[in-house]
Design a protein around this motif. Structure first.
Motif, mmCIF file in Angstrom:
data_model
loop_
_atom_site.group_PDB
_atom_site.id
_atom_site.type_symbol
_atom_site.label_atom_id
_atom_site.label_comp_id
_atom_site.label_asym_id
_atom_site.label_seq_id
_atom_site.Cartn_x
_atom_site.Cartn_y
_atom_site.Cartn_z
ATOM 1 N N LYS A 78 0.692 -1.305 -0.042
ATOM 2 C CA LYS A 78 0.128 -0.029 -0.059
ATOM 3 C C LYS A 78 0.814 1.234 0.113
ATOM 4 O O LYS A 78 0.646 2.390 -0.739
ATOM 5 N N HIS A 99 -3.522 0.507 -10.766
ATOM 6 C CA HIS A 99 -4.240 -0.725 -9.873
ATOM 7 C C HIS A 99 -3.041 -1.275 -9.409
ATOM 8 O O HIS A 99 -1.890 -0.877 -8.992
ATOM 9 N N SER A 100 -3.307 -2.301 -8.752
ATOM 10 C CA SER A 100 -2.642 -3.372 -7.884
ATOM 11 C C SER A 100 -2.991 -4.939 -8.266
ATOM 12 O O SER A 100 -4.334 -5.055 -8.457
ATOM 13 N N SER A 103 -5.655 -7.507 -5.724
ATOM 14 C CA SER A 103 -6.928 -6.887 -5.742
ATOM 15 C C SER A 103 -7.919 -8.001 -6.061
ATOM 16 O O SER A 103 -7.390 -8.995 -6.658
ATOM 17 N N GLU A 104 -9.391 -7.768 -5.956
ATOM 18 C CA GLU A 104 -10.173 -8.594 -5.962
ATOM 19 C C GLU A 104 -10.492 -8.951 -7.608
ATOM 20 O O GLU A 104 -10.598 -9.904 -7.906
ATOM 21 N N SER A 267 -6.321 -4.040 -14.165
ATOM 22 C CA SER A 267 -6.647 -2.919 -13.928
ATOM 23 C C SER A 267 -7.630 -2.321 -14.777
ATOM 24 O O SER A 267 -8.299 -1.343 -14.461
ATOM 25 N N ASN A 270 -11.013 -2.875 -13.390
ATOM 26 C CA ASN A 270 -11.121 -1.813 -12.187
ATOM 27 C C ASN A 270 -11.799 -0.690 -12.679
ATOM 28 O O ASN A 270 -12.806 0.090 -12.306
#
Length: 652
Positions: A78, A99-100, A103-104, A267, A270
């Motif tokens: 984070k 994004h990461s 992630s979901e 990404s 999202n």
């Protein structure tokens, strides 16, 4: 073909995901700038180009670094993501979404792709022997094993390659292996792993390499690997591991290189969710979007073979192309922290305007897979010559003649010059499209030279007000076209230039538009660069960070009195200090103490100055030393001498 007549394209691009265990260095920025320029060019040409990226967060290194820092991996990634996004923003990298992989969305698509690949018969199981650290109770990846090279006998080499003789080998071949985590001798231990049957996709890969948009050297290299006994790909890792557990397996995790490229899709998903868009329209078999990856040459194997094979096996759309660049060198040397060439991107942004680095990279980048050298002497010369001396010089020279005409442009202008500048429109667009940015830059600067020559030949300073306004209006119309050409490369500077010209929302379709009415007062958009000085770091041994008494004696510590302190415009952490150092005179120092001190309370405060530190050129000015301070979680504390100390006194 002109952008006004070309069919509107729908494009998705990505850059390689930076790993979430360290700040960004200038090599990361090279790739980001290349992709960002191409993306901006496409959008300025009337196409829709969406630029996506994310942090690559999984794997053993992240897990171990978090453990070393005494925080959770989630906390580490984070913090790193925040740092990465702040850094990219400094260089005006215009992501549609960042994004990461933790992630979901990435979990969803990793499991979806895996399940499809498994259902389609591409997953096998094999028992393998791995080195196991009994102290840490974990299997060791190659990077966490050191030993003696089996080829040349060099000691202290990593588990998969030798830095002395250059040989590559299987980790099982290394002699006298040691775990770098616990410094103990690992044992061999069996484990059942899951494999992706890469050879089963050889036909699809050959078709991809034949039809995909890849540079010829990359295609040739990938074909070599393709025809060289292609092996199944190990896609699982054993606990403990920071990542996603594989559905239906007991303590097995997706290998980071499986879920990392899926992070591109995550990404996009999202972003689609946040914008109420159908993901199937963006990345699916029926998608109308072209998909391109910008990557470094060191990960061509993964993106050119593993990734398209995985997508094909899961019935996903394959990328249309992969654009590969070389490495970044600094003054002719590989990037190295110990040699002072491992320069962090945030640090460099304090020394030079990030826009100038964008321009320098553009002036070097082409469509070849070759290394790019950042030479500081050449950098300063090129920025001062091109951006200041050629491009912005046009606006600076002409603005004064329009100012004498009440800032009103002439209604007439010399169409011959404008035609000469605008006629290169299609050629410049072609260079942008093919990623030959260096050719575009060279041509744009040739046009800037032509414009400056026009001003010189027509001598507006010798003409009456109306004639001078006519010449200046002509040159400023040329300047406007040059600004449009340069807008994908230096967006912040060109935005300010458009404001000066009273223009908004300029694109490549506006090449034929001419300036009308008034312009605004010109304010310098870029200062000439001074020689760049990067602080060199002392070489430290791997065993300790000790320095000897002779090295310590070289540090000249002096008492100094703060005689003035002020905020630094554009700096979040810095205060500018003017110091009285006795016989050594006055010094200007930028200190990162803004969070703990107000300038007014620092006047007449005595501090300790490292007086023989090499001056450091920052974008705010020259810093001539360093004041000593300590810090903890609560704040920063300047170190002050006892009462009685006077400016210039040597600290012993």
């Amino acid at each position: 073909m002109s952008s006004t007549t070309a069919k509107r394209r729908k494009i998705i691009i990505t850059q390689a995901l930076p790993y979430a265990n360290a700040s960004l260095h200038l090599g990361h920025i090279l790739e980001a700038v290349q992709a960002d320029i191409w993306s901006r060019f496409q959008n300025n040409s009337g196409n829709e180009c969406l630029f996506f990226c994310a942090d690559d967060t999984h794997g053993t290194p992240v897990m171990l670094k978090a453990k070393e820092m005494g925080i959770t991996p989630e906390k580490l990634i984070k913090d790193i993501q925040k740092d990465h996004e702040e850094t990219y923003k400094l260089y005006d990298i215009n992501f549609a979404n960042y994004h990461s992989t933790h992630s979901e969305e990435n979990k969803k698509y990793s499991e979806l792709i895996y399940s499809r690949v498994k259902d389609n018969g591409f997953i096998t199981r094999n028992t393998i022997n791995q080195l196991f650290d009994e102290t840490e109770s974990m299997f060791l990846s190659d990077r966490f094993i050191k030993g003696t090279c089996p080829k040349c006998g060099a000691e202290d080499q990593y588990g998969d390659n030798c830095s002395v003789c250059g040989a590559t080998y299987d980790v099982s071949e290394i002699k006298d292996p040691i775990s770098v985590i616990s410094n103990t001798k690992p044992i061999n231990k069996e484990s059942e792993h899951l494999f992706f049957n890469l050879p089963k996709k050889i036909t699809a890969l050959k078709e991809f390499l034949l039809n995909g948009d890849l540079q010829k050297p990359i295609t040739n290299k990938l074909n070599e690997w393709l025809n060289d006994d292609l092996q199944q790909w190990d896609i699982s890792r054993d606990a403990p591991y920071f990542g996603f557990e594989i559905p239906g397996e007991d303590k097995k995790y997706f290998y980071v290189w499986l879920d990392a490229p899926i992070g591109y899709i995550a990404s996009i998903a999202n972003w689609a969710s946040k914008n109420n868009l159908d993901m199937s329209e963006l990345w699916s078999e029926k998608s109308n979007y072209e998909i391109y990856h910008f990557i470094g040459k060191d990960i061509a194997y993964f993106h050119g073979l593993f990734w398209p094979a995985l997508l094909s096996a899961a019935d996903f759309k394959l990328p249309n192309g992969i654009y590969v660049h070389g490495f970044l060198t600094i003054n002719g040397e590989k990037m190295s922290k110990s040699k002072g060439t491992g320069i962090m991107a945030k640090e460099f942004a304090e020394i030079c305007d990030p826009e100038t680095l964008r321009y320098y990279f553009a002036a070097k980048l082409n469509d070849k897979v070759e290394d790019i050298d950042l030479n500081f002497e050449d950098y300063v010369q090129r920025i001062n010559s091109d951006l200041v001396g050629k491009y912005l010089n046009i606006a600076s020279r002409c603005s004064s003649f329009i100012a004498k005409n009440d800032n009103k442009l002439s209604e007439a202008y010399d169409q011959n010059l404008i035609q000469q500048i605008s006629s290169k429109h299609d050629e410049i667009l072609k260079h942008f499209e093919t990623r030959n940015f260096s050719k575009a830059v060279r041509l744009i600067m040739d046009l800037a030279d032509i414009t400056n020559k026009y001003i010189n030949d027509n001598t507006p300073w010798k003409k009456d007000k109306d004639e001078a306004a006519y010449i200046a209006t002509t040159a400023l119309n040329a300047f406007n076209i040059l600004t449009i050409y340069l807008s994908p490369i230096i967006p912040k500077i060109t935005d300010e230039a458009f404001k000066f010209l009273n223009q908004t929302n300029q694109s490549f379709d506006d090449i034929e538009k001419r300036l009308e009415n008034n312009i605004n007062k010109y304010k310098p958009l870029l200062k000439r660069l001074d020689p760049i000085i990067i602080p060199e770091e002392k070489n430290m041994t791997e065993e300790n960070n000790y320095i000897n008494i002779d090295q310590f004696a070289e540090i000249d510590l002096r008492v100094a009195k703060i005689i003035n302190a002020s905020h630094v415009e554009g700096a979040d952490k810095l205060l500018q200090l003017k110091l009285d150092v006795g016989d050594l005179g006055e010094r200007n120092v930028f200190a990162g103490i803004k969070a703990s001190y107000n300038p007014d309370e620092l006047i007449n405060k005595m501090v300790i100055l490292v007086s023989n530190l090499a001056p450091r050129q920052m974008k705010f000015g020259l810093s001539e030393g360093m004041v000593l301070a300590s810090s903890d979680d609560k704040g920063i504390y300047l170190i002050s001498p006892d009462s009685g100390a006077v400016p210039g006194l040597r600290v012993k």
